[in-house]
Design an enzyme around this catalytic site. Structure first.
Site, PDB file in Angstrom:
ATOM      1  N   GLU A  17       0.844  -1.211   0.000  1.00 10.01           N
ATOM      2  CA  GLU A  17       0.000   0.000   0.000  1.00 10.01           C
ATOM      3  C   GLU A  17       0.870   1.248   0.000  1.00 10.01           C
ATOM      4  O   GLU A  17       1.897   1.294   0.669  1.00 10.01           O
ATOM      5  CB  GLU A  17      -0.877  -0.021   1.255  1.00 10.01           C
ATOM      6  CG  GLU A  17      -1.853   1.123   1.330  1.00 10.01           C
ATOM      7  CD  GLU A  17      -3.067   0.763   2.169  1.00 10.01           C
ATOM      8  OE1 GLU A  17      -3.742  -0.232   1.843  1.00 10.01           O
ATOM      9  OE2 GLU A  17      -3.319   1.481   3.145  1.00 10.01           O
ATOM     10  N   ARG A 107     -16.398   3.836   3.444  1.00  5.26           N
ATOM     11  CA  ARG A 107     -17.147   5.000   3.920  1.00  5.26           C
ATOM     12  C   ARG A 107     -16.193   6.155   4.197  1.00  5.26           C
ATOM     13  O   ARG A 107     -16.455   7.305   3.877  1.00  5.26           O
ATOM     14  CB  ARG A 107     -17.909   4.640   5.205  1.00  5.26           C
ATOM     15  CG  ARG A 107     -18.774   5.798   5.677  1.00  5.26           C
ATOM     16  CD  ARG A 107     -19.227   5.602   7.112  1.00  5.26           C
ATOM     17  NE  ARG A 107     -18.108   5.686   8.037  1.00  5.26           N
ATOM     18  CZ  ARG A 107     -18.212   5.515   9.348  1.00  5.26           C
ATOM     19  NH1 ARG A 107     -19.382   5.205   9.877  1.00  5.26           N
ATOM     20  NH2 ARG A 107     -17.150   5.613  10.124  1.00  5.26           N
ATOM     21  N   ALA A 125     -20.538   2.106   3.387  1.00  3.04           N
ATOM     22  CA  ALA A 125     -19.776   1.601   2.240  1.00  3.04           C
ATOM     23  C   ALA A 125     -20.657   0.741   1.338  1.00  3.04           C
ATOM     24  O   ALA A 125     -20.516   0.772   0.111  1.00  3.04           O
ATOM     25  CB  ALA A 125     -18.570   0.801   2.737  1.00  3.04           C
TER      26      ALA A 125
HETATM   27  P1  FAD Z   1     -18.757   0.890   6.630  1.00  3.53           P
HETATM   28  O1  FAD Z   1     -18.706  -0.456   6.019  1.00  3.53           O
HETATM   29  O2  FAD Z   1     -19.829   1.821   6.208  1.00  3.53           O
HETATM   30  O3  FAD Z   1     -18.823   0.666   8.213  1.00  3.53           O
HETATM   31  C1  FAD Z   1     -18.726   1.761   9.121  1.00  3.53           C
HETATM   32  C2  FAD Z   1     -19.494   1.416  10.394  1.00  3.53           C
HETATM   33  O4  FAD Z   1     -20.900   1.346  10.102  1.00  3.53           O
HETATM   34  C3  FAD Z   1     -19.139   0.050  10.983  1.00  3.53           C
HETATM   35  O5  FAD Z   1     -19.243   0.158  12.381  1.00  3.53           O
HETATM   36  C4  FAD Z   1     -20.199  -0.887  10.416  1.00  3.53           C
HETATM   37  O6  FAD Z   1     -20.443  -2.008  11.270  1.00  3.53           O
HETATM   38  C5  FAD Z   1     -21.410   0.034  10.348  1.00  3.53           C
HETATM   39  N1  FAD Z   1     -22.321  -0.279   9.238  1.00  3.53           N
HETATM   40  C6  FAD Z   1     -21.988  -0.714   7.997  1.00  3.53           C
HETATM   41  N2  FAD Z   1     -23.102  -0.844   7.242  1.00  3.53           N
HETATM   42  C7  FAD Z   1     -24.148  -0.466   8.025  1.00  3.53           C
HETATM   43  C8  FAD Z   1     -25.571  -0.374   7.824  1.00  3.53           C
HETATM   44  N3  FAD Z   1     -26.111  -0.720   6.646  1.00  3.53           N
HETATM   45  N4  FAD Z   1     -26.348   0.056   8.849  1.00  3.53           N
HETATM   46  C9  FAD Z   1     -25.812   0.398  10.050  1.00  3.53           C
HETATM   47  N5  FAD Z   1     -24.470   0.315  10.304  1.00  3.53           N
HETATM   48  C10 FAD Z   1     -23.659  -0.103   9.303  1.00  3.53           C
HETATM   49  N6  FAD Z   1     -10.015   5.649   5.230  1.00  3.53           N
HETATM   50  C11 FAD Z   1      -9.717   6.669   4.399  1.00  3.53           C
HETATM   51  O7  FAD Z   1     -10.132   7.826   4.649  1.00  3.53           O
HETATM   52  N7  FAD Z   1      -8.928   6.484   3.284  1.00  3.53           N
HETATM   53  C12 FAD Z   1      -8.456   5.254   2.945  1.00  3.53           C
HETATM   54  O8  FAD Z   1      -7.752   5.125   1.932  1.00  3.53           O
HETATM   55  C13 FAD Z   1      -8.749   4.151   3.800  1.00  3.53           C
HETATM   56  N8  FAD Z   1      -8.321   2.902   3.500  1.00  3.53           N
HETATM   57  C14 FAD Z   1      -8.674   1.843   4.295  1.00  3.53           C
HETATM   58  C15 FAD Z   1      -8.282   0.541   3.931  1.00  3.53           C
HETATM   59  C16 FAD Z   1      -8.608  -0.539   4.723  1.00  3.53           C
HETATM   60  C17 FAD Z   1      -8.192  -1.945   4.309  1.00  3.53           C
HETATM   61  C18 FAD Z   1      -9.338  -0.337   5.935  1.00  3.53           C
HETATM   62  C19 FAD Z   1      -9.663  -1.518   6.832  1.00  3.53           C
HETATM   63  C20 FAD Z   1      -9.755   0.941   6.302  1.00  3.53           C
HETATM   64  C21 FAD Z   1      -9.436   2.045   5.491  1.00  3.53           C
HETATM   65  N9  FAD Z   1      -9.847   3.347   5.800  1.00  3.53           N
HETATM   66  C22 FAD Z   1      -9.547   4.394   4.962  1.00  3.53           C
HETATM   67  C23 FAD Z   1     -10.581   3.602   7.046  1.00  3.53           C
HETATM   68  C24 FAD Z   1     -12.109   3.484   6.874  1.00  3.53           C
HETATM   69  O9  FAD Z   1     -12.565   4.468   5.980  1.00  3.53           O
HETATM   70  C25 FAD Z   1     -12.729   3.669   8.258  1.00  3.53           C
HETATM   71  O10 FAD Z   1     -12.417   2.587   9.093  1.00  3.53           O
HETATM   72  C26 FAD Z   1     -14.222   3.967   8.291  1.00  3.53           C
HETATM   73  O11 FAD Z   1     -14.542   4.356   9.634  1.00  3.53           O
HETATM   74  C27 FAD Z   1     -15.108   2.790   7.946  1.00  3.53           C
HETATM   75  O12 FAD Z   1     -15.094   2.511   6.613  1.00  3.53           O
HETATM   76  P2  FAD Z   1     -15.900   1.238   6.033  1.00  3.53           P
HETATM   77  O13 FAD Z   1     -15.762   1.284   4.580  1.00  3.53           O
HETATM   78  O14 FAD Z   1     -15.514   0.003   6.750  1.00  3.53           O
HETATM   79  O15 FAD Z   1     -17.387   1.672   6.466  1.00  3.53           O
END
Ligand code: FAD
Length: 294
Positions: A17, A107, A125
């Site tokens: 990465e 997200r 997300a």
């Molecule tokens: P989601 O999947 O939306 O989850 C967020 C929260 O909401 C979780 O607690 C989940 O359980 C909950 N949730 C999900 N769907 C629902 C629903 N339908 N109803 C109610 N609750 C729900 N951040 C950056 O800014 N830039 C990056 O480049 C970046 N890269 C990353 C790469 C990896 C591999 C990882 C693991 C994280 C990365 N992050 C990055 C951080 C990430 O954006 C954060 O952890 C963010 O808080 C959650 O993103 P997510 O896509 O998992 O969100």
């Protein structure tokens, strides 16, 4: 190349990465570091993005360089917090025009004072994944959290949402960093029991300095096993020793993962080509990249 093809194979993969610059002043040095990582010929590289899409243009430019200048597959991270449909569509078009075929749909972290009830086009997300699936040809990955996302009430609820990502069109997930492989093994079992069948890429962070550890403690809340804490306690004040110990710890984690059937390894080596090289070289027989065959 679309990553769903690569990751559905049982052949092990090693990926790295990198992160984009925040401003144009540092673009050249960041691009240079990213291309030096690409010279290691990993199976693919991911390029992160700043929260709220602040670095989207640079993310796209760096990913495009990796593909066009080095012929290495790249995946761009995309976040949807605060995003509107129109700007997202323009961004997806730019990604595809740059020759990028893969995105990690996230997200993003919520900015301070963010009101989730205000009008935003995407809340989670999975909604972003649904949109990308319907409006592009991109291969889509997502994030998962072996220790549960910090906002989740528990791992089980969190896994229900990973399942939702899969149903929305997510083709693989990459894990948050973890320092105890047993946590991942238990998590994989729970994912598979819930019906999550897409490939899981294990994210490994080589901790090479004490400042990095502080950030990890603040951001991820990862469990730090005694073996890891003893290492930091013993070598944390000696930068060269900490660096060597951190690379060895990460490499040992990877060897254990491969020995236990985890085939896809993503290293959060960030913009440190030397760290990436040391890990790649230590694994050149058991996890060969293209360079090992040259
Ligand atoms: P989601 O999947 O939306 O989850 C967020 C929260 O909401 C979780 O607690 C989940 O359980 C909950 N949730 C999900 N769907 C629902 C629903 N339908 N109803 C109610 N609750 C729900 N951040 C950056 O800014 N830039 C990056 O480049 C970046 N890269 C990353 C790469 C990896 C591999 C990882 C693991 C994280 C990365 N992050 C990055 C951080 C990430 O954006 C954060 O952890 C963010 O808080 C959650 O993103 P997510 O896509 O998992 O969100």
């Amino acid at each position: 190349m679309k990553l769903n093809r690569l990751l559905s194979s049982s052949e092990p993969t090693l990926s790295f990465e990198v992160f984009p610059p925040k401003t144009s002043d540092t673009y050249a040095s960041v691009a240079d570091a990213a291309l030096r990582v690409a010279d290691l010929r990993p199976h693919f590289m991911s390029v992160t993005c700043g929260a709220g899409g602040t670095t989207d243009r640079f993310t796209n430019d760096i990913a495009s360089h990796i593909i066009r200048d080095k012929g290495v597959t790249a995946i761009e991270h995309i976040t949807c917090v605060s995003a509107r449909r129109e700007s997202l569509q323009a961004h997806l078009d730019a990604v595809q025009e740059a020759g990028v075929e893969n995105v990690l749909a996230l997200r993003g972290d919520l900015p301070e004072g963010y009101d989730p009830d205000a009008h935003h086009d995407f809340r989670h997300a999975s909604e972003l994944i649904t949109y990308i699936r319907a409006n592009s040809e991109l291969c889509i990955g997502g994030a998962c959290y072996p220790e549960g996302h910090p906002e989740s009430p528990d791992v089980k609820t969190d896994i229900d949402y990973i399942y939702e990502k899969q149903q929305a069109g997510c083709e693989f997930v990459t894990t948050q960093m973890f320092f105890d492989n047993n946590i991942l093994y238990k998590y994989l079992y729970k994912l598979r029991s819930r019906g999550v069948t897409i490939p899981v890429v294990a994210g490994i962070m080589p901790v090479t300095n004490a400042a990095q550890l502080k950030r990890i403690r603040k951001l991820s809340g990862s469990h730090l096993p005694m073996k890891f804490l003893s290492m930091v306690d013993r070598f944390g004040n000696d930068p060269a020793a900490m660096r060597q110990a951190g690379v060895i710890y990460a490499t040992e984690q990877i060897v254990d993962l491969l020995a236990n059937g985890v085939t896809h390894i993503h290293v959060y080596s960030m913009n440190k080509p030397d760290v990436a090289r040391q890990i790649r070289d230590s694994l050149n027989v058991i996890l060969p990249t293209e360079a090992a065959a040259l």
